[in-house]
Design a protein around this motif. Structure first.
Motif, PDB file in Angstrom:
ATOM      1  N   TYR A  51      -6.479 -44.899 -23.551  1.00  0.00           N
ATOM      2  CA  TYR A  51      -6.545 -45.267 -22.131  1.00  0.00           C
ATOM      3  C   TYR A  51      -7.271 -46.584 -21.893  1.00  0.00           C
ATOM      4  O   TYR A  51      -7.052 -47.238 -20.871  1.00  0.00           O
ATOM      5  N   SER A  52      -8.128 -47.000 -22.817  1.00  0.00           N
ATOM      6  CA  SER A  52      -8.849 -48.263 -22.629  1.00  0.00           C
ATOM      7  C   SER A  52      -8.007 -49.471 -23.019  1.00  0.00           C
ATOM      8  O   SER A  52      -8.426 -50.609 -22.795  1.00  0.00           O
ATOM      9  N   ALA A  53      -6.829 -49.254 -23.565  1.00  0.00           N
ATOM     10  CA  ALA A  53      -5.960 -50.373 -23.941  1.00  0.00           C
ATOM     11  C   ALA A  53      -5.544 -51.144 -22.692  1.00  0.00           C
ATOM     12  O   ALA A  53      -5.264 -50.545 -21.650  1.00  0.00           O
ATOM     13  N   PRO A  54      -5.499 -52.478 -22.776  1.00  0.00           N
ATOM     14  CA  PRO A  54      -5.211 -53.289 -21.589  1.00  0.00           C
ATOM     15  C   PRO A  54      -3.753 -53.225 -21.107  1.00  0.00           C
ATOM     16  O   PRO A  54      -3.483 -53.481 -19.940  1.00  0.00           O
ATOM     17  N   THR A  55      -2.837 -52.855 -21.993  1.00  0.00           N
ATOM     18  CA  THR A  55      -1.421 -52.799 -21.616  1.00  0.00           C
ATOM     19  C   THR A  55      -0.798 -51.507 -22.119  1.00  0.00           C
ATOM     20  O   THR A  55      -1.323 -50.868 -23.048  1.00  0.00           O
ATOM     21  N   GLU A  56       0.321 -51.127 -21.540  1.00  0.00           N
ATOM     22  CA  GLU A  56       1.026 -49.935 -22.012  1.00  0.00           C
ATOM     23  C   GLU A  56       1.554 -50.137 -23.426  1.00  0.00           C
ATOM     24  O   GLU A  56       1.601 -49.200 -24.215  1.00  0.00           O
ATOM     25  N   MET A  57       1.915 -51.358 -23.767  1.00  0.00           N
ATOM     26  CA  MET A  57       2.380 -51.634 -25.128  1.00  0.00           C
ATOM     27  C   MET A  57       1.253 -51.369 -26.129  1.00  0.00           C
ATOM     28  O   MET A  57       1.462 -50.763 -27.174  1.00  0.00           O
ATOM     29  N   GLU A  58       0.040 -51.786 -25.768  1.00  0.00           N
ATOM     30  CA  GLU A  58      -1.115 -51.535 -26.636  1.00  0.00           C
ATOM     31  C   GLU A  58      -1.412 -50.043 -26.687  1.00  0.00           C
ATOM     32  O   GLU A  58      -1.781 -49.512 -27.739  1.00  0.00           O
ATOM     33  N   GLN A  59      -1.243 -49.331 -25.565  1.00  0.00           N
ATOM     34  CA  GLN A  59      -1.412 -47.878 -25.568  1.00  0.00           C
ATOM     35  C   GLN A  59      -0.434 -47.230 -26.541  1.00  0.00           C
ATOM     36  O   GLN A  59      -0.803 -46.315 -27.279  1.00  0.00           O
ATOM     37  N   ASP A  60       0.803 -47.700 -26.519  1.00  0.00           N
ATOM     38  CA  ASP A  60       1.817 -47.152 -27.429  1.00  0.00           C
ATOM     39  C   ASP A  60       1.413 -47.348 -28.888  1.00  0.00           C
ATOM     40  O   ASP A  60       1.569 -46.444 -29.714  1.00  0.00           O
ATOM     41  N   LEU A  61       0.867 -48.514 -29.214  1.00  0.00           N
ATOM     42  CA  LEU A  61       0.417 -48.775 -30.580  1.00  0.00           C
ATOM     43  C   LEU A  61      -0.757 -47.859 -30.948  1.00  0.00           C
ATOM     44  O   LEU A  61      -0.811 -47.328 -32.058  1.00  0.00           O
ATOM     45  N   ARG A  62      -1.667 -47.665 -30.007  1.00  0.00           N
ATOM     46  CA  ARG A  62      -2.842 -46.840 -30.278  1.00  0.00           C
ATOM     47  C   ARG A  62      -2.484 -45.359 -30.419  1.00  0.00           C
ATOM     48  O   ARG A  62      -3.084 -44.654 -31.224  1.00  0.00           O
ATOM     49  N   ILE A  63      -1.519 -44.880 -29.655  1.00  0.00           N
ATOM     50  CA  ILE A  63      -1.139 -43.473 -29.784  1.00  0.00           C
ATOM     51  C   ILE A  63      -0.447 -43.227 -31.117  1.00  0.00           C
ATOM     52  O   ILE A  63      -0.637 -42.184 -31.736  1.00  0.00           O
ATOM     53  N   VAL A  64       0.316 -44.207 -31.589  1.00  0.00           N
ATOM     54  CA  VAL A  64       0.941 -44.082 -32.912  1.00  0.00           C
ATOM     55  C   VAL A  64      -0.139 -43.994 -33.988  1.00  0.00           C
ATOM     56  O   VAL A  64      -0.082 -43.143 -34.889  1.00  0.00           O
ATOM     57  N   GLU A  65      -1.137 -44.861 -33.883  1.00  0.00           N
ATOM     58  CA  GLU A  65      -2.233 -44.853 -34.863  1.00  0.00           C
ATOM     59  C   GLU A  65      -3.025 -43.551 -34.789  1.00  0.00           C
ATOM     60  O   GLU A  65      -3.379 -42.969 -35.814  1.00  0.00           O
ATOM     61  N   ALA A  66      -3.299 -43.075 -33.588  1.00  0.00           N
ATOM     62  CA  ALA A  66      -4.029 -41.810 -33.428  1.00  0.00           C
ATOM     63  C   ALA A  66      -3.240 -40.661 -34.047  1.00  0.00           C
ATOM     64  O   ALA A  66      -3.796 -39.833 -34.775  1.00  0.00           O
ATOM     65  N   ASN A  67      -1.942 -40.605 -33.790  1.00  0.00           N
ATOM     66  CA  ASN A  67      -1.123 -39.526 -34.348  1.00  0.00           C
ATOM     67  C   ASN A  67      -1.009 -39.625 -35.865  1.00  0.00           C
ATOM     68  O   ASN A  67      -0.965 -38.607 -36.552  1.00  0.00           O
ATOM     69  N   ARG A  68      -0.999 -40.826 -36.387  1.00  0.00           N
ATOM     70  CA  ARG A  68      -0.989 -40.993 -37.844  1.00  0.00           C
ATOM     71  C   ARG A  68      -2.263 -40.404 -38.439  1.00  0.00           C
ATOM     72  O   ARG A  68      -2.231 -39.676 -39.423  1.00  0.00           O
ATOM     73  N   HIS A  69      -3.383 -40.695 -37.796  1.00  0.00           N
ATOM     74  CA  HIS A  69      -4.661 -40.163 -38.275  1.00  0.00           C
ATOM     75  C   HIS A  69      -4.694 -38.636 -38.153  1.00  0.00           C
ATOM     76  O   HIS A  69      -5.134 -37.949 -39.082  1.00  0.00           O
ATOM     77  N   LEU A  70      -4.241 -38.108 -37.012  1.00  0.00           N
ATOM     78  CA  LEU A  70      -4.224 -36.657 -36.820  1.00  0.00           C
ATOM     79  C   LEU A  70      -3.353 -35.980 -37.870  1.00  0.00           C
ATOM     80  O   LEU A  70      -3.720 -34.940 -38.417  1.00  0.00           O
ATOM     81  N   GLU A  71      -2.207 -36.565 -38.160  1.00  0.00           N
ATOM     82  CA  GLU A  71      -1.310 -35.983 -39.171  1.00  0.00           C
ATOM     83  C   GLU A  71      -1.965 -35.991 -40.547  1.00  0.00           C
ATOM     84  O   GLU A  71      -1.925 -34.992 -41.266  1.00  0.00           O
ATOM     85  N   GLN A  72      -2.591 -37.106 -40.914  1.00  0.00           N
ATOM     86  CA  GLN A  72      -3.234 -37.197 -42.219  1.00  0.00           C
ATOM     87  C   GLN A  72      -4.403 -36.224 -42.357  1.00  0.00           C
ATOM     88  O   GLN A  72      -4.688 -35.745 -43.446  1.00  0.00           O
ATOM     89  N   SER A  73      -5.057 -35.909 -41.238  1.00  0.00           N
ATOM     90  CA  SER A  73      -6.188 -34.981 -41.301  1.00  0.00           C
ATOM     91  C   SER A  73      -5.736 -33.521 -41.216  1.00  0.00           C
ATOM     92  O   SER A  73      -6.557 -32.619 -41.269  1.00  0.00           O
ATOM     93  N   GLY A  74      -4.417 -33.303 -41.062  1.00  0.00           N
ATOM     94  CA  GLY A  74      -3.893 -31.946 -41.013  1.00  0.00           C
ATOM     95  C   GLY A  74      -4.029 -31.277 -39.656  1.00  0.00           C
ATOM     96  O   GLY A  74      -3.903 -30.058 -39.551  1.00  0.00           O
TER      97      GLY A  74
END
Length: 118
Positions: free
Chosen positions: A68-91
């Protein structure tokens, strides 16, 4: 046990091998409980309810704040992908998603969904 079982609880018929009923009865008597309570207690030991690690929630909320702190929706999209990658790797059994709905300010809404295969 997480909840008190009663007559309205799920029921499951099971066939016991010869002699097992007597062993369960003996264990129940020794524990001063019914055979049903003995069986449920034994199953609870073997198959405990999943525990929720509160530190997982702290990490998820940190991801949400970062998204939510990302300045643009495009940046939000990138951050949610990264967050989900981390969540998946952590099981983690969840993924973060954007709802198609927006709040009264026009902000996209995040929600948690069950991860595929979990």
């Amino acid at each position: 046990m997480s909840g008190k079982a009663g007559r309205g609880s799920d029921q499951f018929m099971v066939r016991l091998p010869d002699g097992m009923r007597d062993r369960i009865k003996a264990a129940a008597d020794a524990s001063n409980r019914s055979m049903n309570a003995e069986i449920v207690a034994t199953l609870e030991e073997k198959y405990p309810a999943p525990r929720i690690d509160l530190s997982d929630f702290a990490e998820i909320y940190r991801f949400i704040g970062d998204i939510y702190s990302a300045p643009t929706e495009m940046e939000q999209d990138l951050r949610i992908v990264e967050a989900n990658r981390h969540l998946e790797q952590s099981g983690a059994p969840i993924v973060l998603r954007f709802s198609s709905e927006r709040d009264v300010r026009g902000v996209r809404q995040l929600y948690m969904a069950k991860a595929k295969g979990k």
